[in-house]
Motif scaffolding. Sequence first.
Motif, PDB file in Angstrom:
ATOM      1  N   THR A  18    -110.925  24.006 -41.711  1.00  0.00           N
ATOM      2  CA  THR A  18    -110.190  23.098 -40.830  1.00  0.00           C
ATOM      3  C   THR A  18    -108.717  23.115 -41.201  1.00  0.00           C
ATOM      4  O   THR A  18    -108.334  23.519 -42.293  1.00  0.00           O
ATOM      5  CB  THR A  18    -110.698  21.641 -40.934  1.00  0.00           C
ATOM      6  N   ASP A  19    -107.918  22.634 -40.276  1.00  0.00           N
ATOM      7  CA  ASP A  19    -106.489  22.470 -40.481  1.00  0.00           C
ATOM      8  C   ASP A  19    -106.280  21.075 -41.078  1.00  0.00           C
ATOM      9  O   ASP A  19    -106.827  20.091 -40.563  1.00  0.00           O
ATOM     10  CB  ASP A  19    -105.796  22.581 -39.128  1.00  0.00           C
ATOM     11  N   PRO A  20    -105.509  20.932 -42.145  1.00  0.00           N
ATOM     12  CA  PRO A  20    -105.287  19.605 -42.736  1.00  0.00           C
ATOM     13  C   PRO A  20    -104.803  18.559 -41.733  1.00  0.00           C
ATOM     14  O   PRO A  20    -105.113  17.380 -41.869  1.00  0.00           O
ATOM     15  CB  PRO A  20    -104.236  19.862 -43.814  1.00  0.00           C
ATOM     16  N   ALA A  21    -104.109  18.962 -40.695  1.00  0.00           N
ATOM     17  CA  ALA A  21    -103.603  18.011 -39.698  1.00  0.00           C
ATOM     18  C   ALA A  21    -104.733  17.315 -38.942  1.00  0.00           C
ATOM     19  O   ALA A  21    -104.536  16.226 -38.403  1.00  0.00           O
ATOM     20  CB  ALA A  21    -102.685  18.729 -38.715  1.00  0.00           C
ATOM     21  N   GLN A  22    -105.913  17.920 -38.913  1.00  0.00           N
ATOM     22  CA  GLN A  22    -107.039  17.315 -38.207  1.00  0.00           C
ATOM     23  C   GLN A  22    -107.506  16.014 -38.853  1.00  0.00           C
ATOM     24  O   GLN A  22    -108.233  15.244 -38.237  1.00  0.00           O
ATOM     25  CB  GLN A  22    -108.212  18.289 -38.142  1.00  0.00           C
ATOM     26  N   TRP A  23    -107.114  15.738 -40.070  1.00  0.00           N
ATOM     27  CA  TRP A  23    -107.609  14.582 -40.802  1.00  0.00           C
ATOM     28  C   TRP A  23    -106.583  13.449 -40.874  1.00  0.00           C
ATOM     29  O   TRP A  23    -106.769  12.493 -41.602  1.00  0.00           O
ATOM     30  CB  TRP A  23    -108.007  14.997 -42.224  1.00  0.00           C
ATOM     31  N   THR A  24    -105.501  13.530 -40.111  1.00  0.00           N
ATOM     32  CA  THR A  24    -104.422  12.554 -40.234  1.00  0.00           C
ATOM     33  C   THR A  24    -104.398  11.519 -39.122  1.00  0.00           C
ATOM     34  O   THR A  24    -103.490  10.716 -39.063  1.00  0.00           O
ATOM     35  CB  THR A  24    -103.062  13.267 -40.281  1.00  0.00           C
ATOM     36  N   SER A  25    -105.376  11.462 -38.266  1.00  0.00           N
ATOM     37  CA  SER A  25    -105.412  10.510 -37.175  1.00  0.00           C
ATOM     38  C   SER A  25    -105.431   9.066 -37.697  1.00  0.00           C
ATOM     39  O   SER A  25    -105.914   8.799 -38.787  1.00  0.00           O
ATOM     40  CB  SER A  25    -106.670  10.761 -36.332  1.00  0.00           C
ATOM     41  N   ASP A  26    -104.935   8.147 -36.903  1.00  0.00           N
ATOM     42  CA  ASP A  26    -104.977   6.733 -37.262  1.00  0.00           C
ATOM     43  C   ASP A  26    -106.346   6.114 -36.995  1.00  0.00           C
ATOM     44  O   ASP A  26    -106.602   4.998 -37.415  1.00  0.00           O
ATOM     45  CB  ASP A  26    -103.917   5.955 -36.473  1.00  0.00           C
ATOM     46  N   GLU A  27    -107.227   6.840 -36.294  1.00  0.00           N
ATOM     47  CA  GLU A  27    -108.568   6.330 -36.008  1.00  0.00           C
ATOM     48  C   GLU A  27    -109.399   6.262 -37.285  1.00  0.00           C
ATOM     49  O   GLU A  27    -109.236   7.072 -38.196  1.00  0.00           O
ATOM     50  CB  GLU A  27    -109.276   7.240 -35.013  1.00  0.00           C
ATOM     51  N   THR A  28    -110.305   5.289 -37.339  1.00  0.00           N
ATOM     52  CA  THR A  28    -111.209   5.180 -38.479  1.00  0.00           C
ATOM     53  C   THR A  28    -112.283   6.242 -38.404  1.00  0.00           C
ATOM     54  O   THR A  28    -112.664   6.828 -39.413  1.00  0.00           O
ATOM     55  CB  THR A  28    -111.869   3.777 -38.507  1.00  0.00           C
TER      56      THR A  28
END
Length: 129
Positions: free
Chosen positions: A115-125
């Motif tokens: 995965t791309d690290p950016a995929q884990w930065t969402s504000d969603e829980t």
Amino acid sequence: MANVADLYKKSTAIPLVGDRLFSLAFAQKAPYFWSIRPRFTVIEPNHAELVIPKRRAVQNHLGTVHAIALCNGLEAAMGALAEATIPSNKRWIPKGMDISYTAKATTDITCIAETDPAQWTSDETDLHV
């Protein structure tokens, strides 16, 4: 709960059997994974790999590794990656999988999840992967 990558690192420090012990323990979390007898070879943030040994229990009528066994291996690899990557204040939920069967699987199979690290930065829980 301990990070999956940390548990993998500690387990694989046990000579000769550490990766197999970890793989067995991981499969107990979701017992269906044990049907393919996965052997994890890499678990780190944004990357996981496992091997599905070609054996009779995962073969189809053609003597190749069954397509659904491949899906099971890929889901296990992605699950390990997600557990090793996701921030502690979030949880991940599998959303879907797109598979293309491009050749017969005639040997042991290595399943790789990235995965791309950016995929884990969402504000969603809840993160959908």
